[in-house]
Design an enzyme around this catalytic site. Structure first.
Site, PDB file in Angstrom:
ATOM      1  N   TYR A 166      -5.542 -43.248  -8.663  1.00 16.09           N
ATOM      2  CA  TYR A 166      -4.915 -44.576  -8.592  1.00 16.09           C
ATOM      3  C   TYR A 166      -4.048 -44.840  -9.831  1.00 16.09           C
ATOM      4  CZ  TYR A 166      -5.128 -49.724  -7.910  1.00 16.09           C
ATOM      5  OH  TYR A 166      -4.857 -51.056  -7.730  1.00 16.09           O
ATOM      6  N   LYS A 170      -0.058 -45.404  -9.831  1.00 18.44           N
ATOM      7  CA  LYS A 170       0.471 -46.709 -10.269  1.00 18.44           C
ATOM      8  C   LYS A 170       1.493 -46.541 -11.386  1.00 18.44           C
ATOM      9  CE  LYS A 170      -1.571 -49.698  -7.569  1.00 18.44           C
ATOM     10  NZ  LYS A 170      -0.759 -50.258  -6.476  1.00 18.44           N
ATOM     11  N   ALA A 199      -8.815 -61.535  -6.557  1.00 17.65           N
ATOM     12  CA  ALA A 199      -9.978 -61.363  -5.692  1.00 17.65           C
ATOM     13  C   ALA A 199      -9.503 -60.856  -4.332  1.00 17.65           C
ATOM     14  CB  ALA A 199     -10.683 -62.697  -5.530  1.00 17.65           C
TER      15      ALA A 199
HETATM   16  P1  NAI Z   1      -6.174 -55.621   0.024  1.00 12.48           P
HETATM   17  O1  NAI Z   1      -7.047 -54.487   0.421  1.00 12.48           O
HETATM   18  O2  NAI Z   1      -6.640 -56.998   0.285  1.00 12.48           O
HETATM   19  O3  NAI Z   1      -4.724 -55.448   0.676  1.00 12.48           O
HETATM   20  C1  NAI Z   1      -4.101 -54.222   0.804  1.00 12.48           C
HETATM   21  C2  NAI Z   1      -3.535 -54.128   2.203  1.00 12.48           C
HETATM   22  O4  NAI Z   1      -2.812 -52.891   2.318  1.00 12.48           O
HETATM   23  C3  NAI Z   1      -4.618 -54.101   3.277  1.00 12.48           C
HETATM   24  O5  NAI Z   1      -4.419 -55.138   4.213  1.00 12.48           O
HETATM   25  C4  NAI Z   1      -4.485 -52.716   3.913  1.00 12.48           C
HETATM   26  O6  NAI Z   1      -4.766 -52.695   5.307  1.00 12.48           O
HETATM   27  C5  NAI Z   1      -3.041 -52.368   3.623  1.00 12.48           C
HETATM   28  N1  NAI Z   1      -2.814 -50.921   3.620  1.00 12.48           N
HETATM   29  C6  NAI Z   1      -3.593 -49.964   3.084  1.00 12.48           C
HETATM   30  N2  NAI Z   1      -3.073 -48.754   3.284  1.00 12.48           N
HETATM   31  C7  NAI Z   1      -1.926 -48.946   3.985  1.00 12.48           C
HETATM   32  C8  NAI Z   1      -0.929 -48.075   4.473  1.00 12.48           C
HETATM   33  N3  NAI Z   1      -1.034 -46.740   4.315  1.00 12.48           N
HETATM   34  N4  NAI Z   1       0.135 -48.597   5.112  1.00 12.48           N
HETATM   35  C9  NAI Z   1       0.248 -49.935   5.301  1.00 12.48           C
HETATM   36  N5  NAI Z   1      -0.701 -50.812   4.855  1.00 12.48           N
HETATM   37  C10 NAI Z   1      -1.766 -50.331   4.202  1.00 12.48           C
HETATM   38  O7  NAI Z   1      -5.882 -55.416  -1.558  1.00 12.48           O
HETATM   39  P2  NAI Z   1      -5.079 -56.271  -2.635  1.00 12.48           P
HETATM   40  O8  NAI Z   1      -5.983 -56.481  -3.769  1.00 12.48           O
HETATM   41  O9  NAI Z   1      -4.398 -57.413  -2.022  1.00 12.48           O
HETATM   42  O10 NAI Z   1      -4.020 -55.169  -3.127  1.00 12.48           O
HETATM   43  C11 NAI Z   1      -2.627 -55.298  -2.994  1.00 12.48           C
HETATM   44  C12 NAI Z   1      -1.979 -54.379  -4.016  1.00 12.48           C
HETATM   45  O11 NAI Z   1      -2.276 -54.833  -5.342  1.00 12.48           O
HETATM   46  C13 NAI Z   1      -2.439 -52.937  -3.954  1.00 12.48           C
HETATM   47  O12 NAI Z   1      -1.331 -52.071  -4.186  1.00 12.48           O
HETATM   48  C14 NAI Z   1      -3.403 -52.835  -5.104  1.00 12.48           C
HETATM   49  O13 NAI Z   1      -3.546 -51.528  -5.586  1.00 12.48           O
HETATM   50  C15 NAI Z   1      -2.750 -53.751  -6.097  1.00 12.48           C
HETATM   51  N6  NAI Z   1      -3.628 -54.242  -7.151  1.00 12.48           N
HETATM   52  C16 NAI Z   1      -4.613 -55.132  -6.848  1.00 12.48           C
HETATM   53  C17 NAI Z   1      -5.429 -55.567  -7.842  1.00 12.48           C
HETATM   54  C18 NAI Z   1      -6.460 -56.590  -7.602  1.00 12.48           C
HETATM   55  O14 NAI Z   1      -7.102 -57.018  -8.588  1.00 12.48           O
HETATM   56  N7  NAI Z   1      -6.689 -57.028  -6.370  1.00 12.48           N
HETATM   57  C19 NAI Z   1      -5.339 -55.030  -9.208  1.00 12.48           C
HETATM   58  C20 NAI Z   1      -4.240 -54.165  -9.433  1.00 12.48           C
HETATM   59  C21 NAI Z   1      -3.427 -53.775  -8.406  1.00 12.48           C
END
Ligand code: NAI
Length: 302
Positions: A166, A170, A199
């Site tokens: 990851y 990133k 969250a």
């Molecule tokens: P989340 O799991 O709620 O949302 C991610 C979404 O991406 C999900 O709905 C999932 O179905 C979709 N997804 C996964 N693989 C996919 C693919 N191959 N093609 C299309 N859609 C796909 O997670 P969150 O926290 O909202 O994460 C959003 C972004 O923020 C991610 O890139 C994550 O790595 C990044 N991030 C989040 C942090 C956090 O504290 N929540 C911290 C640092 C980065």
């Protein structure tokens, strides 16, 4: 304050079926954008697929009077990326805004990480962003307008246990941002990168409940909305954002020191001797192009 709006703009948000991505899609549509809600609908570790996640967000946007189209492809393949762009063009005719947000986790310590865990996370975060950005960039170039946000992470910028896949992906997105800006500046294409904390299902088991409850994704949304607006003037920047805290992080270059004369050999012992000057960061500068680093070598080119 004049209202920031996206009337006439077409936006793609990858991974918009939940978490941060959903908040971006809903807010963009609320402020007039036509939005492609992409989501594979799989599990947190990237297994399975379902159209439900994207459909629910599209329904929510439409119920509120907005315009949206669903796409269920994975960003992790070239065909998937092209299909996401096609959804935008077929439904709304162009692409102005792209938020590379889709993400999964497969955490393991370095020695325990399998080839599959390494590859899948790079496929989704890094390759995935490229597969969507490349065809989007082509259209943005034609229209001489584009706003792109990449989603990095503190794990990549600063480090975290068990996330070598990851973290590597990133930081790759930071490099991708530099390239997009170098090639896109003259076409009014601007790319910035965020490192959010929020969250979501990605973080629900890594934070204590009292911390988790304060990290609503909606506190990240306004910064991203500004970065994809016409109003934004800056590009190539990295932002921390969480719980209402916004700050910029930057890759800076120290003044360093010059050893030798560009002709004689340099001894290892001279490196040790000069270590304080080499590592000193009292005076730093942000470089906007690799060629800017040549300014530091001017001594040998005089
Ligand atoms: P989340 O799991 O709620 O949302 C991610 C979404 O991406 C999900 O709905 C999932 O179905 C979709 N997804 C996964 N693989 C996919 C693919 N191959 N093609 C299309 N859609 C796909 O997670 P969150 O926290 O909202 O994460 C959003 C972004 O923020 C991610 O890139 C994550 O790595 C990044 N991030 C989040 C942090 C956090 O504290 N929540 C911290 C640092 C980065």
């Amino acid at each position: 304050m004049s209202e920031i709006r996206y009337d006439g703009k077409v936006a793609i948000v990858t991974g918009a079926g939940a978490g941060l991505g959903k908040t971006y899609a809903v807010e963009l549509a609320k402020r007039g954008a036509k939005v492609v809600v992409n989501d594979l609908g799989g599990s947190r570790d990237g297994q399975g697929a379902s159209s439900k996640a994207a459909d629910l967000v599209v329904d929510e946007i439409k119920a509120a009077g907005g315009e949206a189209a669903a796409n269920y492809d994975s960003v992790a393949t070239r065909e998937g990326g092209e299909s996401i762009i096609k959804t935008a063009v077929d439904a709304f005719g162009k692409v102005d805004i792209l938020i590379n947000n889709a993400g999964i986790l497969r955490d393991k310590s370095i020695v325990k990480m399998s080839q599959e865990e390494w590859k899948l996370v790079l496929d989704v975060h890094l390759q995935g962003a490229f597969y969507v950005t490349q065809p989007a960039f082509a259209l943005m170039k034609e229209n001489a307008y584009g706003r792109i946000v990449n989603t990095a992470s503190g794990a990549g910028l600063y480090g975290n246990f068990g996330q070598i896949n990851y973290a590597s992906a990133k930081m790759g997105l930071v490099g991708m941002m530099h390239s997009v800006n170098t090639e896109g500046a003259k076409y009014n294409i601007k790319c910035n990168t965020i490192a959010p904390i929020a969250a979501s299902r990605l973080t629900e088991d890594v934070m204590p409940p009292e911390v988790f409850s304060k990290l609503d994704p909606r506190f990240v949304t306004p910064l991203v909305m500004y970065l994809v607006s016409e109003e934004v003037e800056d590009a190539n920047m990295i932002f921390n954002c969480a719980a209402g805290w916004f700050s910029r992080t930057a890759i800076v270059c120290g003044t360093g020191t010059f050893i030798g004369d560009g002709k004689r050999d340099i001894a290892v012992e001279e490196i040790k001797e000069a270590w304080g000057k080499i590592t000193g960061m009292e005076e730093t500068k942000e470089l906007n192009h690799v060629n800017d680093s040549f300014a530091y070598l001017s001594k040998v080119f005089q």
